[in-house]
Design an enzyme around this catalytic site. Structure first.
Site: not given
Ligand code: F58
Length: 813
Positions: A544, A652
């Site tokens: 991750k 996920t």
């Molecule tokens: C992720 N967020 C969460 N954000 O961290 C994770 O727990 C969750 O399973 C997933 O979303 C799907 O809901 C995430 O990946 C980003 O990558 C953003 C990209 C743009 C800037 C801020 C963070």
């Protein structure tokens, strides 16, 4: 579709000739791949045209999923599987002396996302098509996807991801569907009869050109569209006036300043960058996307008042939140609606998903920046804010200034995008039950108090067909032979596997498949990293993004502890273990990069120490992405999901590992809680602080990392090793990590959770000794993973948020 081997061969030979003008045996793997892609695209094209014309003529409601990221990975294998022609194509190619794997290998990942959020968006598109929901994606066609990660001397080094160099066979450029996006300038007002009109003048115009990719459903004739926008200069190739004056180079500057908008994906996964270019990107695809929805909608000729009956718009986190004022702008300024009419349609259309509670990831834009770049949009946001504040006071009787300032969209010179998203949507959802509860009761409580009906949970889901059919063909075959192929369309059927939990020969088969996958990965590790690992060892994986809240350092500190134990007693009777790490750090996140260096440093010491008799290995696999995940996950025994409770909204990866038979080592965070509920407490290994305890420590400030350090000799020893010259790096190399743990009091509770994590790891070692007990746990995880298919998640979005119906399509290919 119906296709015989003979027909395939005939089509393919003809395609190779026309696209390469060469004999088949003279072609490269890339040419063979491209020719196959062209052919498959043609097969899909018929279904695609049929899908679009049916949606139009039957006037079905459609959902548009707006996302800054779509991490789709590769398409070829999936498309062949979904058309039902994979085996035919494989056999046809074999008879031409071509190995299909060599062709699949050539495709590059479409890596237009950072992590979970982007991958989720891609999975949602797949699920929408596969369960026959009329739904499309809208995003940005970045010329450079997420950077390529290489490890040099143990450090992460970033290289550009030029995924388009060999062309992208799956996309269609639609010049005739280009639209104009306007930036800067100023707003002039004038009366037009009774109506006050707003007009943006002296603006800078950018051409937004869509590239469409077909998104095929699984054996159901549905082909939806992923539309990604690219920025181009408006007037031809470059500025002719400038050029003819002899300023050859500066003539390209304007072109460059426009094209840069879609040049690069920002590489942060949990941090809001706050740069002007990022804001430009956000408005760019939102404005283009909404304009193109209007263009499509108008062809239906049903009148603008009924817009919300036919269109739903979902915003994936706040990055597309400008969809709210942009939709208002078009309804007000172009369609000449009243504010009330426009606002009703807007809130009925828009729904919003929140993916994080981390303060540093919540988007805020300086008001001055927004006003400069988007003057009319800013006016609309200010008016939304004015009316909202009026409602707070008059309807909700909120007068306390602190309470009001907690809710404002514009506060302290900043525009809070989450607040705009909540106020402008009819639905706000979290991505796992626990996360949604935290939103309702804590982070967004002030909004939940006034809009309780808007808040709901939609637990994430994964592309189960990808993670089984494409990634783990061995397991897929065993499942199919045992309970039939029904799980492909209805993954909850996987539960039927539970009947075999006491069937030794089935458990042997399961063990054998896992073992084969581990052999394959061991070979990959040997080839790529030169590290020899024992496929009979426990394969323990953490894959991750690298982040302190995900706690890769908890994992590696424990590995250091195991190593110390083995050094003290090389004959220690523990099952051999391989700890595999993978993941990218944001390029500017110094501590995360140091954690990568630490993992690699510890790996170099342990992997080269003969005295511990190969009982421990540490591997860091570079450039984690969809393809690497597809290699790794089927080979995992243990899935590390060890975030500080409350920080991981869902996760996920946890679901993918579970589906491939790994046992989860977890804190009670995000969707881990629901995994536990599905699989039962005896089939998951839990440890660590709970959410309430974490909040309690944060609020009461009772936590003292030094105290734990001083009272735990084992833990103290490994933390000391970070800074006492034990590791073969300059002495101050890992001071930043040690400081975060001790001097800055361990924000993520590594020290607090260490002992409980160590005991959990001991339990794993104990259970693994009993092959059947372990395989039973593994089986329970596979069998109970079907609940986490994105097909079901999308079913819930469609019925309870979007109100869109399935459209079953009939078509014979
Ligand atoms: C992720 N967020 C969460 N954000 O961290 C994770 O727990 C969750 O399973 C997933 O979303 C799907 O809901 C995430 O990946 C980003 O990558 C953003 C990209 C743009 C800037 C801020 C963070």
């Amino acid at each position: 579709m119906k296709l015989t081997i003979a027909e395939f061969k005939q089509d393919y030979i003809a395609q190779i000739k026309s696209s390469t003008a060469r004999q088949i045996n003279e072609t490269t793997a890339l040419e063979r791949y491209t020719a196959l892609g062209e052919m498959v695209k043609e097969y899909i094209g018929n279904l695609w045209a049929n899908t679009n014309s049916t949606y139009r003529t039957e006037q079905v409601k459609q959902i548009y999923y707006f996302s800054m990221e779509f991490l789709t990975g590769k398409f070829m294998e999936n498309n062949l599987n979904y058309l039902g022609i994979y085996e035919i194509v494989k056999d046809g190619l074999r008879s031409l002396d071509i190995d299909i794997d060599d062709i699949l290998e050539v495709e590059v990942d479409q890596g237009l996302g950072n992590g979970g959020l982007g991958r989720l968006a891609a999975g949602f598109l797949d699920a929408m098509s596969s369960i026959s929901i009329p739904g499309h994606g809208c995003g940005i066609r970045y010329k450079n996807g997420l950077f390529e990660q290489r490890i040099i001397d143990g450090y992460q080094v970033e290289f550009p991801d030029r995924w388009l160099v060999n062309n992208n066979v799956w996309e269609y450029k639609r010049n005739n569907k280009a639209v104009i996006v306007k930036y800067n300038g100023h707003v002039e007002t004038h009366m037009d009869g009774e109506r006050l009109k707003f007009e943006l003048v002296n603006y800078d115009a950018v051409r937004a050109v869509p590239y469409d990719t077909p998104i095929l459903g699984f054996e159901n004739n549905t082909v939806n569209t992923l539309r990604l926008w690219s920025a181009e200069e408006i007037d031809d190739i470059f500025d002719f006036e400038n050029f003819s004056k002899g300023n050859y180079l500066s003539a390209f500057e304007k072109k460059h300043s426009v094209e840069i908008i879609t040049q690069i994906l920002y590489p942060n996964d949990a941090y809001d960058e706050g740069k002007l270019l990022r804001l430009k990107q956000e408005y760019f695809f939102v404005s283009a996307g909404i304009q193109s929805i209007f263009n499509t909608y108008k062809k239906m000729n049903v009148g603008i008042n009924r817009f919300a009956e036919f269109v739903a718009i979902h915003i994936n986190d706040t990055h597309p939140a400008l969809a709210i004022p942009e939709l208002m702008r078009i309804l007000l300024d172009e369609e000449e609606m009243t504010w009330e009419e426009a606002w009703k349609i807007t809130t009925q259309c828009i729904s919003y998903t929140n993916h994080t509670i981390m303060a540093e990831a919540l988007e805020k834009w300086p008001l001055y920046m927004l006003r400069d770049l988007l003057p009319r949009i800013t006016m609309i946001i200010e008016e939304i804010e004015r009316r909202f504040t009026e409602d707070l006071i008059n309807v909700y009787h909120i007068t306390d200034p602190n309470h009001l300032s907690a809710m404002h969209i514009i506060y302290d010179g900043m525009v809070r995008m989450a607040h705009l998203s909540i106020i402008g949507s009819h639905s706000i959802n979290g991505v796992a039950k626990l996360h949604t509860e935290i939103l309702k009761n804590k982070e967004l409580k002030v909004f939940y108090d006034i809009y309780p009906e808007r808040f709901n949970n939609k637990t994430n889901g994964i592309m189960h067909r990808h993670w089984l059919l494409n990634a783990n063909p061995g397991l897929t075959k065993l499942i199919g032979d045992t309970i039939g192929d029904g799980f492909k369309k209805n993954p909850r059927v996987l539960r039927d596997l539970l009947k075999y939990r006491d069937d030794k020969s089935f458990l042997d088969d399961l063990f054998e498949i896992k073992h084969q996958n581990k052999e394959n990965l061991a070979k990959y590790i040997k080839d790529k990293q030169g590290i020899v690992v024992d496929p009979y060892a426990i394969f323990d994986m953490q894959a991750k993004r690298i982040h302190e809240y995900k706690r890769q350092h908890l994992n590696i500190l424990h590995v250091m502890h195991l190593y110390r134990q083995l050094k003290e007693n090389p004959n220690l009777d523990i099952p051999p273990r391989v700890f595999v790490f993978a993941g990218k750090s944001a390029p500017s996140y110094y501590v995360a990069k140091q954690i990568i260096k630490l993992i690699n440093t510890v790996g170099s010491v342990i992997n080269n120490d003969k005295s511990i008799k190969d009982k421990l290995k540490v591997v860091f696999l570079p450039n984690y992405g969809v393809s690497l995940a597809s290699h790794m996950i089927p080979a995992a025994d243990v899935s590390e999901q060890i975030s500080t409770a409350s920080k991981e909204a869902s996760g996920t990866g946890n679901m993918k590992f579970m589906m491939n038979g790994a046992v989860t080592l977890a804190t009670l965070d995000g969707a881990n809680v629901e995994i536990m509920n599905e699989v039962g407490e005896s089939n998951i290994i839990l440890f660590g602080l709970k959410v309430e305890e974490v909040y309690d420590y944060y609020q009461n400030g009772h936590y003292n990392a030094y105290e734990i350090y001083n009272n735990s000799p084992d833990l103290k020893a490994v933390i000391d090793e970070l800074v006492n010259g034990y590791l073969p790096v300059p002495k101050d190399e890992f001071i930043p990590i040690a400081d975060r743990l001790l001097r800055f009091n361990d924000e993520f509770f590594i020290l607090k959770d260490f002992e409980s994590y160590r005991l959990a790891q001991e339990r794993i070692a104990e259970i693994y000794r009993d092959k059947y007990q372990w395989s039973k746990m593994s089986l329970a995880n596979i069998a109970c993973s079907g609940a986490f298919s994105a097909d079901y998640t999308i079913e819930r979005y469609a019925t309870s948020i979007w109100n869109v119906q399935k459209k079953l399509l009939d078509f014979k290919l």
